[in-house]
Design an enzyme around this catalytic site. Sequence first.
Site, mmCIF file in Angstrom:
data_model
loop_
_atom_site.group_PDB
_atom_site.id
_atom_site.type_symbol
_atom_site.label_atom_id
_atom_site.label_comp_id
_atom_site.label_asym_id
_atom_site.label_seq_id
_atom_site.Cartn_x
_atom_site.Cartn_y
_atom_site.Cartn_z
ATOM 1 N N ARG A 142 18.090 -3.931 -72.199
ATOM 2 C CA ARG A 142 19.027 -3.804 -71.283
ATOM 3 C C ARG A 142 20.208 -3.799 -70.858
ATOM 4 N NH1 ARG A 142 16.362 -8.493 -67.606
ATOM 5 N NH2 ARG A 142 14.699 -6.764 -66.710
ATOM 6 N N THR A 200 17.387 -18.619 -58.233
ATOM 7 C CA THR A 200 17.206 -18.015 -59.685
ATOM 8 C C THR A 200 18.059 -18.583 -60.104
ATOM 9 O OG1 THR A 200 16.484 -16.000 -60.621
ATOM 10 C CG2 THR A 200 17.662 -15.646 -59.230
ATOM 11 N N ASP A 201 18.025 -18.613 -61.802
ATOM 12 C CA ASP A 201 18.851 -19.458 -63.068
ATOM 13 C C ASP A 201 19.886 -18.067 -63.156
ATOM 14 O OD1 ASP A 201 16.877 -17.749 -63.996
ATOM 15 O OD2 ASP A 201 16.574 -18.803 -65.475
ATOM 16 N N LYS A 261 6.258 -7.692 -45.972
ATOM 17 C CA LYS A 261 6.083 -6.393 -46.066
ATOM 18 C C LYS A 261 5.577 -5.037 -46.621
ATOM 19 C CE LYS A 261 9.993 -2.662 -46.302
ATOM 20 N NZ LYS A 261 11.574 -2.087 -45.990
ATOM 21 N N LEU A 277 10.078 -4.372 -76.032
ATOM 22 C CA LEU A 277 10.831 -5.695 -76.149
ATOM 23 C C LEU A 277 12.189 -4.786 -76.988
ATOM 24 C CD1 LEU A 277 10.969 -8.504 -77.341
ATOM 25 C CD2 LEU A 277 11.148 -7.696 -79.597
ATOM 26 N N TYR A 299 20.455 -7.740 -59.645
ATOM 27 C CA TYR A 299 19.784 -8.196 -58.229
ATOM 28 C C TYR A 299 20.178 -9.418 -58.311
ATOM 29 C CZ TYR A 299 16.135 -11.854 -58.679
ATOM 30 O OH TYR A 299 15.681 -13.214 -59.038
ATOM 31 N N ASN A 332 12.380 -14.191 -76.408
ATOM 32 C CA ASN A 332 11.343 -13.053 -76.122
ATOM 33 C C ASN A 332 10.002 -12.332 -76.895
ATOM 34 O OD1 ASN A 332 12.082 -13.113 -73.747
ATOM 35 N ND2 ASN A 332 13.372 -11.172 -73.405
ATOM 36 N N ALA A 381 23.621 -10.136 -58.341
ATOM 37 C CA ALA A 381 24.515 -10.793 -57.350
ATOM 38 C C ALA A 381 23.902 -10.505 -56.186
ATOM 39 C CB ALA A 381 25.442 -9.455 -57.728
ATOM 40 N N SER A 382 22.741 -10.064 -55.579
ATOM 41 C CA SER A 382 22.566 -9.886 -54.459
ATOM 42 C C SER A 382 21.998 -11.202 -53.678
ATOM 43 C CB SER A 382 21.201 -8.838 -54.309
ATOM 44 O OG SER A 382 20.119 -9.450 -54.812
ATOM 45 N N LYS A 383 20.856 -12.072 -55.515
ATOM 46 C CA LYS A 383 20.825 -13.526 -54.722
ATOM 47 C C LYS A 383 22.093 -14.085 -55.043
ATOM 48 C CE LYS A 383 16.692 -14.160 -54.901
ATOM 49 N NZ LYS A 383 15.800 -14.898 -53.786
ATOM 50 N N ASP A 418 9.009 -6.794 -41.973
ATOM 51 C CA ASP A 418 10.152 -6.262 -42.546
ATOM 52 C C ASP A 418 11.147 -8.104 -42.253
ATOM 53 O OD1 ASP A 418 12.514 -5.703 -43.969
ATOM 54 O OD2 ASP A 418 12.114 -3.757 -43.229
ATOM 55 N N THR A 448 17.543 -6.355 -48.928
ATOM 56 C CA THR A 448 16.348 -7.861 -48.675
ATOM 57 C C THR A 448 16.752 -8.714 -48.465
ATOM 58 O OG1 THR A 448 14.505 -6.185 -48.071
ATOM 59 C CG2 THR A 448 13.986 -8.631 -48.977
HETATM 60 N N1 NAD Z 1 9.327 -14.234 -60.424
HETATM 61 C C1 NAD Z 1 10.597 -15.014 -60.937
HETATM 62 O O1 NAD Z 1 10.524 -15.453 -62.093
HETATM 63 C C2 NAD Z 1 11.573 -16.050 -60.556
HETATM 64 C C3 NAD Z 1 12.229 -17.059 -60.606
HETATM 65 C C4 NAD Z 1 13.759 -17.499 -59.969
HETATM 66 C C5 NAD Z 1 12.938 -17.271 -58.841
HETATM 67 N N2 NAD Z 1 12.531 -16.448 -58.349
HETATM 68 C C6 NAD Z 1 12.546 -15.920 -56.948
HETATM 69 O O2 NAD Z 1 11.694 -16.072 -56.263
HETATM 70 C C7 NAD Z 1 11.004 -15.164 -55.180
HETATM 71 C C8 NAD Z 1 9.630 -14.601 -55.389
HETATM 72 O O3 NAD Z 1 10.016 -14.031 -57.035
HETATM 73 P P1 NAD Z 1 7.945 -13.662 -57.233
HETATM 74 O O4 NAD Z 1 8.683 -12.599 -59.081
HETATM 75 O O5 NAD Z 1 7.461 -14.260 -56.573
HETATM 76 O O6 NAD Z 1 8.821 -12.101 -56.790
HETATM 77 P P2 NAD Z 1 7.665 -10.588 -55.978
HETATM 78 O O7 NAD Z 1 8.276 -9.415 -56.125
HETATM 79 O O8 NAD Z 1 6.437 -10.477 -56.709
HETATM 80 O O9 NAD Z 1 7.132 -10.661 -54.223
HETATM 81 C C9 NAD Z 1 8.693 -10.397 -53.864
HETATM 82 C C10 NAD Z 1 7.344 -10.312 -52.167
HETATM 83 O O10 NAD Z 1 8.286 -10.245 -51.231
HETATM 84 C C11 NAD Z 1 7.604 -9.015 -50.294
HETATM 85 N N3 NAD Z 1 9.497 -8.330 -49.603
HETATM 86 C C12 NAD Z 1 10.328 -7.732 -50.828
HETATM 87 N N4 NAD Z 1 11.364 -7.178 -49.169
HETATM 88 C C13 NAD Z 1 10.395 -7.570 -48.627
HETATM 89 C C14 NAD Z 1 10.844 -7.621 -47.515
HETATM 90 N N5 NAD Z 1 11.864 -6.969 -46.181
HETATM 91 N N6 NAD Z 1 10.462 -8.258 -45.908
HETATM 92 C C15 NAD Z 1 9.328 -9.015 -46.059
HETATM 93 N N7 NAD Z 1 8.964 -9.718 -47.834
HETATM 94 C C16 NAD Z 1 9.305 -8.453 -49.040
HETATM 95 C C17 NAD Z 1 7.377 -8.403 -51.118
HETATM 96 O O11 NAD Z 1 6.822 -7.170 -50.359
HETATM 97 C C18 NAD Z 1 6.148 -9.342 -51.946
HETATM 98 O O12 NAD Z 1 5.372 -9.564 -52.084
HETATM 99 C C19 NAD Z 1 12.381 -14.650 -55.201
HETATM 100 O O13 NAD Z 1 13.540 -14.841 -54.325
HETATM 101 C C20 NAD Z 1 13.140 -14.441 -56.599
HETATM 102 O O14 NAD Z 1 14.017 -14.154 -56.443
HETATM 103 C C21 NAD Z 1 11.635 -15.942 -58.900
#
Ligand code: NAD
Length: 334
Positions: free
Chosen positions: A271, A124-125, A34, A204, A148, A247, A150-152, A59, A98
Amino acid sequence: MRIAVTGGAGFIGSNFVAFFCKNHPTDEIVNIDKMTYAANPMTLEFLEIYENHKFFKIDICNFDEMENILNGCDVVVHFAAETHVDRSLQNAEDFLTTDVLGTFRILEIVKKSKSLKKYIHISTDEVYGSIEAGSFTENSPLNPTNPYAASKAAADLLVLSYLKCYRIPAIIVRFTNNFGPFQHPEKFIPLAITNAMENKKIPLYGDGTQVRDWLFVQDTCRAIEVIIDRGKTGEIYNVSAHQERQNKQVLFKILSLLGKDENLIVQVPDRVAHDRRYSLSCEKIQELGFEPVFNFEKGIEVTVKWYERNQQWWKTVKDKDEFKKYYKNRYPGL
Ligand SMILES: NC(=O)c1ccc[n+]([C@@H]2O[C@H](COP(=O)([O-])OP(=O)(O)OC[C@H]3O[C@@H](n4cnc5c(N)ncnc54)[C@H](O)[C@@H]3O)[C@@H](O)[C@H]2O)c1
């Protein structure tokens, strides 16, 4: 094979698109994003060199467009999500839209699809919550502690219900914290690297003793490749590299790599409901033959070098009014 990747302009998604295009030149990669605030258009310029890759600005909540684009695909890897915990604490609405509704729409398409053989759901963990000692297995109960997470977790439960009710070909993958190139500078490691490079204070949270288990993004891409190849549908796979760091230890390492002084670090209020420690047991993915290749020290060196060499990429994000407003609100006085 035609593989669709959602969120392929984001951090892990873009690394995965590049990795997969390089390693599977005869496959076709359909990249759906998106382009929210979290996606940097410059990332797509990096991906333009791959001729087997096509980008579509969509989207995931738009059922008709998604159904149309996924028609004829063999595999979907669903990364797209709102991902920043701090933003979810300010306003969780986009996370529910989303992460939950968007996933529901994709599941409905997977349920109807005749071509899709595998739906890889990226989780995610954080869905397990915090653990003081030991590690969560794939059967541990979900106990998210922020909107966040909770949504996952809600999305994961939806996938599990579709597995039971409709036997869709789904696999859930739960990763620990990722780091590497192309991560948005609002996140912990890129914020520290880029602030240090600009000689700005580095926030930090609290006493900095929270523990995260760091996985280099290239290893994440390799794990997904293994799961596409031989992951069993109906299964959940945890993925980590067992590299726990506090951290504050991560910040000290970044500052030493950049030759900067530790007095750039400033303690800020913690946080709310900050999870102390995440840890995953990963025997199932090991049984598929996956082992991470990058240790934390190597991965962080590669990451720091990437942010040094690609300053325009992160400066365009940090220069945006949207980022400045978020930063001022999150770190008043910094
Ligand atoms: N980054 C981490 O450390 C981590 C760890 C575990 C799991 N994850 C999971 O991995 C996935 C990717 O994480 P990330 O860190 O790359 O996230 P990010 O925020 O860098 O990227 C998310 C991408 O999704 C796109 N997006 C958001 N809403 C959208 C929608 N409605 N339609 C289409 N595209 C949309 C955004 O434009 C963005 O490019 C996520 O599902 C996250 O929960 C991430």
